[in-house]
Motif scaffolding. Structure first.
Motif, short mmCIF file in Angstrom:
data_model
loop_
_atom_site.label_atom_id
_atom_site.label_comp_id
_atom_site.label_asym_id
_atom_site.label_seq_id
_atom_site.Cartn_x
_atom_site.Cartn_y
_atom_site.Cartn_z
N ASP A 76 0.83 -1.18 0.05
CA ASP A 76 -0.09 -0.08 0.29
C ASP A 76 0.93 1.35 -0.08
O ASP A 76 0.88 1.94 -0.72
N GLY B 265 2.97 1.80 -3.33
CA GLY B 265 2.03 2.32 -4.28
C GLY B 265 1.54 3.73 -4.05
O GLY B 265 1.53 4.60 -4.95
N LYS B 266 1.46 4.22 -2.71
CA LYS B 266 1.25 5.64 -2.49
C LYS B 266 2.09 6.40 -2.77
O LYS B 266 2.02 7.62 -3.28
N VAL B 267 3.60 6.14 -2.58
CA VAL B 267 4.51 7.16 -2.66
C VAL B 267 5.15 6.89 -4.10
O VAL B 267 5.77 7.70 -4.47
N LEU B 268 4.78 5.89 -4.84
CA LEU B 268 5.38 5.84 -6.14
C LEU B 268 4.36 5.83 -7.39
O LEU B 268 4.80 6.34 -8.29
N ILE B 269 3.20 5.49 -7.20
CA ILE B 269 2.09 5.55 -8.42
C ILE B 269 1.17 6.72 -8.30
O ILE B 269 0.49 7.14 -7.50
N SER B 270 1.60 7.58 -9.36
CA SER B 270 0.71 8.66 -9.76
C SER B 270 -0.40 8.24 -10.87
O SER B 270 0.03 7.17 -11.39
N GLU B 271 -1.48 8.75 -10.62
CA GLU B 271 -2.61 8.34 -11.59
C GLU B 271 -2.00 8.20 -13.15
O GLU B 271 -1.35 8.95 -13.75
N SER C 250 -3.88 -3.15 -3.52
CA SER C 250 -3.16 -2.22 -2.90
C SER C 250 -2.90 -0.89 -3.89
O SER C 250 -3.07 0.30 -3.34
N PRO D 241 -6.25 1.88 -5.63
CA PRO D 241 -6.65 3.32 -5.44
C PRO D 241 -5.64 4.24 -6.00
O PRO D 241 -6.23 5.52 -6.06
N TYR D 242 -4.48 4.04 -6.26
CA TYR D 242 -3.47 4.96 -6.67
C TYR D 242 -3.52 5.44 -8.31
O TYR D 242 -2.79 6.10 -8.87
N LYS E 284 7.23 2.69 -14.99
CA LYS E 284 7.73 3.37 -13.95
C LYS E 284 8.28 2.29 -12.80
O LYS E 284 9.02 2.38 -12.13
N LEU F 229 11.79 0.98 -11.56
CA LEU F 229 12.04 0.58 -10.21
C LEU F 229 11.27 -0.81 -10.18
O LEU F 229 10.31 -1.28 -10.93
#
Lengths: 403, 403
Positions: A109, A112-118, A135, A138-139, A168, A202
């Motif tokens: 989670d 995903g939060k710190v790496l995936i932009s829409e 996880s 949502p991103y 990415k 990454l």
């Protein structure tokens, strides 16, 4: 109470993100399969009869005696220092590059939060671990699937995809993958690390099962190869996640991430907002079990799962009709069955349940759909007798579907 | 190892969301204030000497004996059924409307995740709880501040703002607020619930301290008033969060949310992706302590904090120069000091540290900045002697700044 007013339109008040979330398909299936009398190969639960309950009892007593109130107080977001030290020492990296997580699910989670932009492209195996999709979802990732075979990810296909997509991130479970039980072979690991490194992509290496190899020889982790490739722990483009859930017990929710400093420092910020820190007491209990209990436990679990896998494979060989393919895992908890084209494992589940056996249909594990003729079987928490009867019933079900 | 290749540009690979995250200003300040010899009113830690360490030891032994491996196995995302039942019964709502969380911080994170779309307007108190800002921030809210005074949120101002902003959500800590120690009065609570209900604005009521009232009379919770307003648990526009961190111990990370079914079901999905479930053992330990230990513990903590607050207020009255204002909390862990205009509490911190006393500057608690002349003092974990010496040193520091 009588309704005084109409209810607010809660659905209209949800975030766009929340609309993308769905209940886990597996979770819904598991509810159906939890009927009494049903032999379930559907769940992915570690064998509870192997849990070191007495050792956890003693460890809890010991840490509460030793640390007193500090074992129950708030603690640092990064994690219990001795636990981070131990993990760092094992991986031969500084403890500063280790972040404790409340289960691997939190690692996924927060990554995903710190790496995936829409709209960011994320490469995933086809099939891949469903919990990771849940996880990341949502991103707002855009998934591109990597074809796989018995040696894991097809790295030639990866090479082509890296040229044509601006990915990415690559997410992979290289050891005894959930759901297939397959392992990425050593040669492909090197190429995967070099290709992604070269393209500035990454890699998230999710490795909950790596310690549970019951046959064959271990290949170096992507993280180790990334370290070699980069030459510096803070230049490694591979991010490693693992957990004590499958080796020790899952109910304490203790896992970790190894990553370069800029990633760790963002994870710390994300975790501050997510749950402040992983429960203090739980981290201390796990630390207490590292030296004596954990290695013994790994041996016990490996032996049991190895026997259960061999037993299931033996019965499959005898009971499943020709044209059915299956993987031969060298560790972990799962194997993967591919039925002849045209058989839909989701539709077949009802017939299996009527024969008192359950599995998870494979389709939900594909980020972009497909795999209707596949299924995941778990052998980790079944008795020999359940394996024998369950596989026989499943064989009958498949033969029935073939007619 | 020598660097073989230049490090990837990790910063460029972060999500837009991650760029919005920052290290907690308070966390950085706390590091400075943790020098030995410094009397710190900066932290917000519950008093560890009051923790029921022996009771936790006995409870852990009891649940491991009673439940065996099930206490260490994966469990449901919604939470341990007896714990949800107990919370539901207390609140006179069905257990189905209770979701267990890994600390209140997770409640805030997941509520932000399922409710806040990028650019959504969120109404917050000025000042407000910094941890909530940190949880919400990654989801891209636009904050509008609500003016407050000693009776809490100015509801006349709220009425005007609800007409002119299209707010989706109001976040408030109505009891002994962190950071001010203020309580929203009963009359304003009713109006707040009616106004937000009328405008279709959801309310998050964050109530970690409500049980710790050491003087005065409790007002009904916004959640109770919302229930009355809506007439149905599943039509209530107020979402309630509370925790066992301040009443029992924080290190187990056990908290909960009470909400209408459509919100709970989205929280379950979000939590599946966030950490699967709150640690099983911890939920069972807390459940074991509910009947006997928790009520006793609440009495002990209330008494201690009441004495410490009274002592701190007494010394403040004697030691602080004229023109300094401060709140008089009726419960909780904090009080709030407003210095004469022109004194910057962030700049004054260095001088306070040279006198061996620390506090948290108030400015980070304002979503939109300001409050440079304010500070938060915590009395919860200070001894009488520390309170006396610390307040005297702080008085001297303020007098120095006034010269």
């Amino acid at each position: 109470m009588t309704p005084a007013r109409p209810a607010p339109d809660f659905t209209a008040l949800l975030s766009d993100r929340a609309r993308r979330m769905t209940a886990s398909a597996i979770r819904e299936i598991l509810k159906i399969t939890q009927q009494p009398d049903v032999i379930s190969f559907a769940g992915g639960l570690p064998a509870p009869e192997l849990f070191p309950v007495e050792a956890v009892k003693l460890a809890t007593d010991a840490v509460l005696t030793r640390y007193g109130p500090a074992a129950l107080q708030y603690s640092t977001t990064e994690g219990h220092p001795p636990l981070r030290e131990w993990i760092g020492a094992k991986a031969r990296i500084p403890a500063a590059n280790v972040q404790i997580m409340t289960g691997s699910q939190q690692a996924l989670d927060l990554l995903g939060k710190v790496l995936i932009s829409e709209g960011d492209t994320v490469l995933v195996e086809a099939p891949t671990y469903l919990g990771a999709l849940q996880s990341f979802q949502p991103y707002g990732p855009r998934y591109v699937e990597l074809p796989t075979d018995d040696g894991g990810i097809d790295v030639d296909a990866l090479e082509e995809l890296l040229k044509t997509t601006s990915a990415k991130l690559l997410y992979a479970v290289p050891n005894f993958q959930n759901p297939t039980g397959r392992t990425l072979n050593a040669e492909r690991r090197r190429r995967l690390v070099e290709l992604t490194g070269h393209h500035g992509v990454l890699v998230i290496e999710d490795d909950p099962y790596g310690q549970l190899r019951f046959t064959g020889e271990a290949a170096p982790s992507l993280y180790e190869l990334g370290l070699e490739y980069a030459g510096d722990v803070n230049a490694n483009h591979v991010i490693y996640c693992s957990s004590f859930s499958k080796t020790l017990v899952p109910g304490l929710r203790d896992a970790w991430v190894q990553a370069a400093a800029p990633i760790v420092s963002k994870l710390v910020q994300a975790k501050q907002g997510a749950d402040l820190h992983t429960p203090t007491l739980n981290q201390m209990i796990v630390t207490e079990l590292l030296e004596d209990v954990l290695p013994r436990q790994i041996e016990t679990v490996k032996k049991a799962y190895g026997e259960r896998a061999a037993l299931m494979l033996g019965h499959i060989r005898q009971q499943f009709p020709g044209g059915v393919e299956y993987t031969t895992p060298e560790g972990g908890m799962f194997l993967w069955v591919t039925l002849p084209e045209g058989i839909d494992s989701t539709r077949m589940l009802e017939r299996a349940l009527s024969r008192n056996v359950a599995y998870v249909p494979g389709s939900p594990f594909f980020a972009l759909g497909g795999g209707e003729n596949t299924m995941r079987l778990s052998y980790s928490s079944a008795t020999p007798e359940q394996i024998e009867r369950g596989v026989a019933a499943l064989g009958e079900t498949i033969r029935g579907a073939l007619d």
